[in-house]
Design a protein around this motif. Structure first.
Motif, PDB file in Angstrom:
ATOM      1  N   LEU A 136     -11.885  -3.949   8.998  1.00  0.00           N
ATOM      2  CA  LEU A 136     -10.927  -3.988   7.896  1.00  0.00           C
ATOM      3  C   LEU A 136     -11.536  -3.431   6.617  1.00  0.00           C
ATOM      4  O   LEU A 136     -10.879  -2.747   5.847  1.00  0.00           O
ATOM      5  CB  LEU A 136     -10.453  -5.431   7.654  1.00  0.00           C
ATOM      6  CG  LEU A 136      -9.562  -6.019   8.744  1.00  0.00           C
ATOM      7  CD1 LEU A 136      -9.347  -7.503   8.493  1.00  0.00           C
ATOM      8  CD2 LEU A 136      -8.223  -5.291   8.806  1.00  0.00           C
ATOM      9  N   HIS A 141      -9.721  -0.332   4.767  1.00  0.00           N
ATOM     10  CA  HIS A 141      -9.005  -0.578   3.511  1.00  0.00           C
ATOM     11  C   HIS A 141      -9.888  -0.449   2.276  1.00  0.00           C
ATOM     12  O   HIS A 141      -9.511  -0.916   1.202  1.00  0.00           O
ATOM     13  CB  HIS A 141      -8.369  -1.972   3.529  1.00  0.00           C
ATOM     14  CG  HIS A 141      -7.355  -2.162   4.618  1.00  0.00           C
ATOM     15  ND1 HIS A 141      -6.058  -1.747   4.508  1.00  0.00           N
ATOM     16  CD2 HIS A 141      -7.478  -2.692   5.860  1.00  0.00           C
ATOM     17  CE1 HIS A 141      -5.404  -2.032   5.628  1.00  0.00           C
ATOM     18  NE2 HIS A 141      -6.248  -2.606   6.463  1.00  0.00           N
ATOM     19  N   LYS A 173      -2.728  -6.208  -0.522  1.00  0.00           N
ATOM     20  CA  LYS A 173      -3.591  -5.015  -0.583  1.00  0.00           C
ATOM     21  C   LYS A 173      -4.685  -5.177  -1.628  1.00  0.00           C
ATOM     22  O   LYS A 173      -4.782  -4.420  -2.600  1.00  0.00           O
ATOM     23  CB  LYS A 173      -2.765  -3.768  -0.885  1.00  0.00           C
ATOM     24  CG  LYS A 173      -1.747  -3.434   0.181  1.00  0.00           C
ATOM     25  CD  LYS A 173      -1.474  -1.948   0.211  1.00  0.00           C
ATOM     26  CE  LYS A 173      -0.408  -1.570   1.223  1.00  0.00           C
ATOM     27  NZ  LYS A 173      -0.754  -1.983   2.586  1.00  0.00           N
ATOM     28  N   LEU A 231      -4.875 -10.159   3.032  1.00  0.00           N
ATOM     29  CA  LEU A 231      -4.654  -8.710   3.013  1.00  0.00           C
ATOM     30  C   LEU A 231      -3.258  -8.314   2.530  1.00  0.00           C
ATOM     31  O   LEU A 231      -3.032  -7.159   2.172  1.00  0.00           O
ATOM     32  CB  LEU A 231      -4.845  -8.127   4.424  1.00  0.00           C
ATOM     33  CG  LEU A 231      -6.267  -8.066   4.970  1.00  0.00           C
ATOM     34  CD1 LEU A 231      -6.232  -7.538   6.393  1.00  0.00           C
ATOM     35  CD2 LEU A 231      -7.148  -7.179   4.102  1.00  0.00           C
TER      36      LEU A 231
END
Lengths: 327, 328
Positions: A198, A202, A170, A167
């Motif tokens: 997650l 995201h 990004k 992660l």
């Protein structure tokens, strides 16, 4: 909008040498599929089916022998490592075994700030540290874990660190290669829930590779079933589980021992495997109880049953499902 | 399983310790298990719960040191296996009680053919000549579904697939006509379709040979589909045991319940229930009930006192201070 991942006619041949004798193993044969932004695509199959090889080719840890890979519309098949680097940042992978995928000589802080330096995202040590702490919180770990080494963590925590590392840049897309199969079932549930959270937080897209149909059912929107290097069935999760069309898919479902003792599949496994074989015919022939003369002569193509359900079988199943776990 | 059948194996108050550099690992605590004639008992639990240690103690397979069996008895037809001579143990091990393991490749010797290894074992335990041993081996291989038995006998372990190797192990165990088969995660390293075959073979053999089977696994599905009774272990203790329908359909211990709810089954479930935290370090285990730090029902008494395994319903035992409160 472009599909985030598009693979066309992907093929991978491994050459192995055994006492000087070279032999070729075709691990992946003519695999094509697309992954849309925001979906979780499941890839299921037994050991040796080629599912891991497909996952690794997408993030260019392996180069295909032929075929094309497009990431966000760009053909990356022949890019060298330097040219691929911007994609590596956006397309990450998490491996099965958190014991071997984390460098034992690096602390969590070092492990997680590395991608920030490598991709030139953040050079300042203090700011790196803040970013690392932020991501640690995302995966359910804390500041106190920063200076620990991988061996100081349990298996589940280690997999959280591995997810955190993916992660850090990004990413938009993550290949999850059997991310929970080394974990105990109670810890597996924690990690699966984390991965779902997650994804929502995201806007991630996942390729989820697993051999566990229960895990696939819980995680995925759409599923590809692989057998001996080929896709043999592809369908939305709900449809695959309620009306599997390939005998292999049904066979996999029947093989799972259900934790409910009242749900039993009484199949004569001892005599199930017959010695049918054919060089030209279907790969699944030797294990199939529905083979027709056609199956010996012609290798089946992947054909459409409906707009989003594909199957590679001359005699697909039409009966309702064997999946009893719903409801 | 009728309640009148005889006990073939009794594990009584077993306590096992490992001496390590970091301290003493309290691996198994007061474990009591009975195995009846012809029965299949599943022992389930997660990593480090003591399930494998318990069953390896039965055949005295654990190296001493570092292992110490500090208390308890293992009675095979009333004979305490922890006291018998090494000679007697060699007769029992592989003869009366056979064992198969998770990874068959490590239990087979890579430099001998399957035939050499099988004949060796059969000659030793059944006191027969080479030719007789060979025919026993062939019969056993055919029984586990390896039709081309003579070809298999001439092969080396690496020439067989994982499923074939596990079949060979079962055939080897079977060829000595054991009363008890101990299977330690026999299908964990195998694909699900092969797992289903191996489990079907074990079930089938147990019926045709009237064997008792002790199956160790982390997979509740495997227990549900194969065993008669189940014992759930956590951090060295048996926390629940009974008929599989009772334990798996109406679990009384919060840990058993948590385990069952952790198994992903369907996409319709919004969020999987999971058990927070992870298995404790058994060098310094939690006081009282070892599950209390992860248990949402824990109270003060759970931190102080180890719950005893009590009979909550006929034949259904649970070790929890609060099972009455949680009962279905």
């Amino acid at each position: 909008m472009n599909p985030i991942v598009q693979v066309e006619d992907l093929k991978k041949v491994f050459r192995t040498q055994n006492f000087g004798r070279v032999s070729k193993i075709t691990a992946v044969e003519g695999v094509s599929f697309t992954i849309q932004r925001g979906e979780t695509l499941g890839l299921i199959g037994e050991s040796g089916s080629g599912k891991t090889t497909v996952g690794r080719m997408i993030v260019k840890l392996l180069n295909p022998s032929s075929g094309h890979i497009k990431l966000d519309g760009h053909d990356v098949t022949h890019l060298n490592e330097k040219a691929f680097k911007p994609f590596r940042k956006r397309f990450q992978i998490v491996f099965q075994d958190p014991y071997s995928s984390l460098n034992p000589r690096m602390t969590v802080l070092q492990l997680l700030s590395r991608p920030l330096s490598v991709f030139g995202i953040e050079k300042d040590r203090k700011k790196q540290r803040m970013k690392v702490i932020e991501v640690l919180h995302d995966v359910g770990l804390h500041e106190e874990h920063l200076n620990r080494y991988p061996h100081e963590f349990s298996g589940g925590q280690r997999q959280r660190v591995a997810v955190a590392r993916a992660l850090m840049t990004k990413p938009e897309f993550i290949v999850l290669d059997e991310p929970t199969s080394a974990l105990d079932v109670s810890v597996q549930a924690q990690i699966l829930n984390l991965l779902r959270q997650l994804k929502a937080a995201h806007n991630l897209t996942y390729l989820f590779i697993s051999h566990d149909l229960g895990v696939i059912h819980y995680m995925c929107d759409r599923v590809l079933v692989m057998y001996m290097g080929e896709i043999v069935e592809s369908a939305p999760t709900e449809e695959l589980f309620t009306s599997p069309a390939h005998p292999y898919t049904r066979f996999l479902m029947e093989s799972i021992p259900d934790p409910d003792p009242e749900l039993t599949n009484e199949i004569d496994y001892v005599n199930k495997v017959k010695a049918l074989q054919s060089t030209y015919g279907c790969n699944f022939l030797s294990r199939c109880d529905r083979a027709l003369p056609n199956c010996f002569d012609r290798h089946p193509e992947l054909v459409k049953l409906s707009s989003n359900h594909l199957v590679r079988c001359h005699n697909p199943l039409k009966e309702a499902s064997v999946w009893k776990r719903d409801g | 399983m009728s309640s009148v059948s005889a006990k073939v194996l009794e594990i009584k108050d077993l306590q096992v310790r490992f001496d390590t550099e970091d301290g003493v690992v309290k691996a198994v605590e007061d474990v009591n298990l009975d195995l009846f004639s012809g029965e299949m008992l599943g022992v389930v639990g997660e990593t480090g719960c003591g399930k494998s240690v318990t069953l390896q103690s039965v055949l005295r397979l654990l190296p001493t040191p570092p292992t110490r069996i500090t208390r308890g008895q293992i009675l095979f037809h009333g004979e305490n296996l922890l006291d018998v001579s090494e000679e007697r143990m060699n007769e029992i091990r592989g003869g009366k009680i056979a064992m198969i393991f998770q990874e068959p490749m490590t239990s087979l010797n890579p430099v001998f053919t399957i035939g050499e290894q099988m004949r060796d074992v059969i000659e030793q335990h059944r006191r027969v000549g080479k030719r007789k041993a060979n025919s026993i081996a062939i019969r056993a291989l055919i029984e586990v579904g390896l039709e081309d038995a003579e070809v298999v006998l001439s092969k080396y372990p690496h020439e067989l697939s994982g499923g074939q190797r596990q079949r060979v192990m079962i055939a080897m165990a079977l060829s000595c006509q054991p009363e008890i088969l101990i299977a330690d995660e026999p299908t964990t390293a195998l694909d699900v379709s092969i797992q289903a075959q191996i489990l079907a073979i074990i079930k089938h053999l147990r019926q045709t040979h009237n064997m008792s089977v002790l199956l160790v696994t982390h997979n509740l599905g495997v227990v549900a589909q194969t065993c008669d009774r189940v014992a759930v272990m956590y951090a060295g203790y048996v926390v629940e045991k009974g008929e599989k329908f009772g334990v798996l359909k109406a679990p009384l211990h919060p840990y058993t319940r948590g385990l069952l709810e952790s198994i992903p089954r369907s996409r319709k479930v919004r969020e999987l229930r999971s058990i927070p935290g992870s298995v404790p370090n058994l060098i310094d285990p939690p006081e009282g009930c070892r599950f209390h730090p992860r248990c949402s029902f824990a109270t003060e008494v759970c931190k102080r006192e180890v719950p005893i395994l009590e009979e909550a319903k006929p034949g259904h035992f649970v070790a929890c201070h609060h099972w009455r409160r949680l009962g279905y």
